[in-house]
Design an enzyme around this catalytic site. Structure first.
Site, PDB file in Angstrom:
ATOM      1  N   ASP A  36      61.261  50.985  82.035  1.00  0.00           N
ATOM      2  CA  ASP A  36      61.682  49.828  82.838  1.00  0.00           C
ATOM      3  C   ASP A  36      60.473  49.127  83.473  1.00  0.00           C
ATOM      4  OD1 ASP A  36      63.019  47.998  84.396  1.00  0.00           O
ATOM      5  OD2 ASP A  36      64.447  49.438  85.232  1.00  0.00           O
ATOM      6  N   HIS A  65      63.802  45.175  84.661  1.00  0.00           N
ATOM      7  CA  HIS A  65      64.995  44.528  85.230  1.00  0.00           C
ATOM      8  C   HIS A  65      64.637  43.517  86.315  1.00  0.00           C
ATOM      9  CE1 HIS A  65      65.046  47.884  88.296  1.00  0.00           C
ATOM     10  NE2 HIS A  65      65.550  46.944  89.060  1.00  0.00           N
ATOM     11  N   SER A  75      62.451  48.389  93.625  1.00  0.00           N
ATOM     12  CA  SER A  75      62.248  48.288  92.190  1.00  0.00           C
ATOM     13  C   SER A  75      60.910  47.654  91.915  1.00  0.00           C
ATOM     14  CB  SER A  75      63.324  47.413  91.568  1.00  0.00           C
ATOM     15  OG  SER A  75      64.405  48.210  91.256  1.00  0.00           O
TER      16      SER A  75
HETATM   17  N1  ARG Z   1      69.639  50.739  89.203  1.00  0.00           N
HETATM   18  C1  ARG Z   1      68.392  50.048  89.195  1.00  0.00           C
HETATM   19  C2  ARG Z   1      68.328  49.085  90.384  1.00  0.00           C
HETATM   20  O1  ARG Z   1      69.073  49.131  91.255  1.00  0.00           O
HETATM   21  C3  ARG Z   1      68.113  49.425  87.874  1.00  0.00           C
HETATM   22  C4  ARG Z   1      68.995  48.306  87.441  1.00  0.00           C
HETATM   23  C5  ARG Z   1      68.712  47.726  86.100  1.00  0.00           C
HETATM   24  N2  ARG Z   1      69.266  48.469  85.012  1.00  0.00           N
HETATM   25  C6  ARG Z   1      70.533  48.287  84.548  1.00  0.00           C
HETATM   26  N3  ARG Z   1      70.948  49.039  83.549  1.00  0.00           N
HETATM   27  N4  ARG Z   1      71.333  47.379  85.017  1.00  0.00           N
HETATM   28  O2  ARG Z   1      68.094  47.963  90.400  1.00  0.00           O
HETATM   29  N1  GLU Z   2      66.731  49.519  90.967  1.00  0.00           N
HETATM   30  C1  GLU Z   2      66.627  49.208  92.368  1.00  0.00           C
HETATM   31  C2  GLU Z   2      66.125  47.807  92.656  1.00  0.00           C
HETATM   32  O1  GLU Z   2      66.353  46.900  91.918  1.00  0.00           O
HETATM   33  C3  GLU Z   2      65.738  50.183  93.024  1.00  0.00           C
HETATM   34  C4  GLU Z   2      66.354  51.452  92.998  1.00  0.00           C
HETATM   35  C5  GLU Z   2      67.022  51.775  94.293  1.00  0.00           C
HETATM   36  O2  GLU Z   2      67.933  51.102  94.760  1.00  0.00           O
HETATM   37  O3  GLU Z   2      66.534  52.771  94.779  1.00  0.00           O
HETATM   38  O4  GLU Z   2      65.550  47.551  93.671  1.00  0.00           O
END
Ligand code: ARG
Ligand code: GLU
Length: 724
Positions: A229, A93, A658
């Site tokens: 990911d 991502h 991330s």
């Molecule tokens: N939650 C994760 C972060 O904050 C991954 C985001 C990407 N994945 C998604 N399904 N949008 O960035």
């Molecule tokens: N998916 C998150 C990011 O893009 C990291 C996960 C979190 O927020 O802990 O930084």
């Protein structure tokens, strides 16, 4: 809700909680995002949890620490160097936006993935950068010398800004690198990061969405998780191994520091350390501000985005072209949307605002008698007073931002404003057209990924929400238009979207190429500009009051943080996240929030294949992966016929972490951080070791996908693999 009979018991429990929060007990040792230059103070604790290397290997003043293998990836992610030839591992991502720029219906890397077969096939990514932090130093004395604690507002800010500029200039000159000074502990400390930013970055490997985004929004922010990911890039440098813009003569960056990869796995309880760039946390705020998040901003954003996402999904499902245009945008909007839902739930389950209030009672008691911190006693009363009138304005502006400015066309009205400014420059006709054309060209990204029919549906949906919620304080122009269209959104939207110039670049250019200095009427008449302008004028009536509130809170929060630190001199405080390099340590640890589920600490490929559902794109396991699974063809990376996929640990991470390297006790790479568990996302405000978990891709899954799925074993030959 407290009942009277319970409240004494709860008060005692709360005080015990508060006390424990202030002693540095191993039970909450996982909370904290530490500045690498201060790790020595935690060495004993880290060793007691399992660390086997001296902290100097993680970071040292000589500039030879592992910080040299960690990068700020793009503007808001982390990456790690995993080979002497500058190969960088980050999240899928985090590479998504870059890959979107390289994709089209002919080259659909989201559907097919991309793995370079050799170094010549690596694809340059326009605009992508990675930044190394070479050294970190405390410059508080230089920045704050002689500044009175009660000095506030613009005067204080401007003195500090001047000092920062001067200090950065000196440090740049003496180090020949970049220097960035930022406030820590709400402006009670200042630290400089001495940095190098590389600008020629190329795409190397990117699994298809069926692996890298598997589970989509359904599994996002959740444990158990089955997403591979990850993605890979390479840093290129000039002949001296220094940063340079793209050139085909550039060579792969020669890395002195890169992470060894441990493919031997881990078990529950093993030490873990995450090195990366967490973005924003607010651990020391008052209950007043936390309630604004919990009661106002999170719920409004969730509501507006639920509606917008419904519309986008409908259009994306109907057309592959719209899917490609909107997929990156959608991921961003949906990510916040789901996180805030987890956050609200976690804050509720933990009674976080109640706990803040209890702490505030204890704080006030201390402050009332503190001689050392005479300013402390009025902090909370002042905060209470400042917050008491502001909630309606915060509510209103959250709707302005999420509902009205959440409509792409209205947001882009700002660009039309830039065009109007060009007319005011008194340019001759040719210069005017050149300038206008430049602005229009800068909107290429918008036009490439815009679908007016989709956005028109969003307009109708979000405007209904806005009119329902803010009907007493609408911008006058909105009200009169709505009336003029017989209080019907449909004809209004119809006219807006058929009359605006913003629905295609050609339409806008046809006006620009004919423009003369006397003529800006076409833009002034544009409905997108008019709507944006009306919203802007409307916000001008509330923003001064809001910004006065935030300025006051900023001042009070500096004092409040200082006083909290003074109240508990034995506790080692960590600064809130501010997108600077931090380390956080914890342990591999399963998660079982409410009882008997007993989620394991690890997921496997078998569990992902069990979720395979070809009727849903996000749960469609790629055919080739299913075949590898059937044959158990895992190469060196499987364990007794299973393929580990992801794991959870108790590190205190945040957005920006991330892509962060997850290291074992020896500082070897065992995974790549990519998420947090749902009920634990409130750790940006409140860290509960029982619920907060970071989620990582197991490095063995990454290696398996690269070698067996991507047929890119040549990349593995560059790496240094241990533990197998
Ligand atoms: N939650 C994760 C972060 O904050 C991954 C985001 C990407 N994945 C998604 N399904 N949008 O960035
Ligand atoms: N998916 C998150 C990011 O893009 C990291 C996960 C979190 O927020 O802990 O930084």
């Amino acid at each position: 809700m407290f009942s009277k009979s319970k409240s004494n018991y709860l008060l005692i429990k709360g005080l015990i909680f508060i006390f424990c929060n202030f002693c540095n007990s191993p039970a909450n040792a996982k909370e904290g995002m530490w500045i690498p230059a201060t790790l020595k103070a935690h060495e004993k604790d880290m060793r007691s949890m399992g660390l086997q290397i001296p902290v100097e290997q993680l970071y040292n003043k000589d500039g030879t620490g592992m910080n040299n293998a960690v990068v700020l990836f793009g503007r808001g992610c982390t990456g790690e160097v995993i080979s002497p030839q500058g190969l960088v591992l980050t999240n899928h991502h985090c590479g998504y936006g870059s890959v979107q720029g390289l994709s089209s219906t002919e080259h659909d890397y989201f559907a097919d993935g991309f793995f370079a077969k050799n170094i010549n096939e690596e694809l340059p990514v326009n605009g992508l950068t990675v930044t190394f932090i070479r050294r970190i130093e405390n410059v508080t004395d230089r920045i704050l010398a002689g500044i009175d604690n009660t000095l506030k507002g613009a005067i204080r800010d401007s003195i500090i800004a001047r000092r920062i500029t001067a200090a950065e200039k000196d440090i740049k000159a003496s180090t020949k690198m970049d220097a960035m000074i930022k406030p820590y502990f709400e402006g009670n400390q200042y630290w400089v990061a001495i940095a190098e930013t590389y600008r020629d970055i190329r795409l190397v490997g990117f699994p298809p969405n069926g692996i890298g985004a598997f589970g989509g929004d359904v599994e996002n922010w959740m444990w158990p998780r089955h997403t591979g990911d990850f993605s890979m890039f390479r840093i290129y440098a000039d002949a001296d191994n220094k940063p340079a813009g793209y050139s085909k003569n550039n060579k792969p960056y020669r890395a002195d520091q890169y992470f060894k990869i441990n493919a031997g796995g881990y078990k529950e309880g093993d030490f873990t350390l995450v090195y990366g760039f967490p973005g924003t946390t607010q651990e020391y705020i008052s209950s007043y501000e936390l309630k604004q998040v919990y009661n106002i901003t999170d719920p409004i954003s969730i509501d507006a985005r639920t509606r917008k996402l419904d519309v986008w999904t409908k259009h994306m499902n109907a057309s592959r072209d719209i899917f490609i245009k909107y997929t990156s945008k959608r991921a961003g909007v949906a990510n916040g949307w789901k996180k805030w839902q987890g956050e609200v739930l976690g804050l509720k389950l933990n009674n976080a605002t109640g706990k803040k209030e209890q702490f505030e009672k204890a704080f006030q008691k201390w402050a009332d008698t503190s001689k050392e911190y005479p300013l402390a006693k009025t902090i909370l009363p002042q905060m209470k007073e400042a917050a008491s009138n502001i909630d309606p304005l915060i509510t209103l502006d959250q709707y302005n931002k999420e509902a009205v400015l959440g409509i792409e066309l209205i947001q882009q009205g700002a660009e039309l404003g830039k065009l109007l400014n060009c007319f005011r420059l008194n340019l001759d006709e040719r210069a005017l057209r050149d300038t206008l054309t430049k602005v229009v060209n800068s909107m290429d990204g918008f036009f490439k990924n815009y679908d007016a029919a989709t956005d028109k549906d969003v307009f109708m949906t979000l405007m209904v929400l806005y009119f329902n919620k803010c009907d007493e304080t609408l911008p006058p122009m909105f009200e009169s238009e709505y009336k003029a269209y017989g209080q019907d959104m449909k004809p209004w939207a119809q006219d807006v979207y058929s009359n605006t110039l913003l629905t295609s670049k050609e339409k806008l250019m046809s006006v620009i190429t004919k423009a003369t200095a006397a003529d800006s009427a076409a833009i002034i008449r544009d409905p997108a500009w008019q709507l944006y302008n009306a919203m802007n004028d409307h916000r001008k009536t509330i923003l001064p009051q809001l910004s006065a509130y935030y300025t006051r809170m900023k001042y009070l929060n500096r004092l409040y943080t200082q006083a909290q630190m003074g109240m508990n001199k034995k506790k080692i405080f960590y600064p809130n996240a501010n997108l600077t390099l931090r380390t956080t340590y914890g342990q591999v640890k399963g998660l079982d929030p409410d009882g008997p589920a007993k989620y394991s600490f690890q997921t496997t490929l078998g569990e992902a294949v069990a979720l395979d559902d070809t009727t849903q794109e996000i749960f469609t396991v790629p055919k080739k992966l299913k075949e590898l699974y059937k044959k158990k063809d895992y190469g060196r990376w499987g364990v007794n016929g299973t393929m580990p996929l992801a794991f959870v640990a108790s590190n205190h991470t945040s957005g920006g972490n991330s892509g962060s390297p997850v290291l074992n006790a020896k500082g070897e790479l065992i995974g790549t951080n990519f998420d947090r568990a749902y009920e634990g996302t409130m750790s940006d405000y409140y860290f509960d070791p029982n619920r907060c978990r970071n989620i990582s891709v197991d490095i063995r899954y990454t290696l398996f996908i690269v070698e067996k799925f991507g047929d890119a074993g040549w990349l593995i030959d560059e790496m240094k693999i241990v533990g197998k």
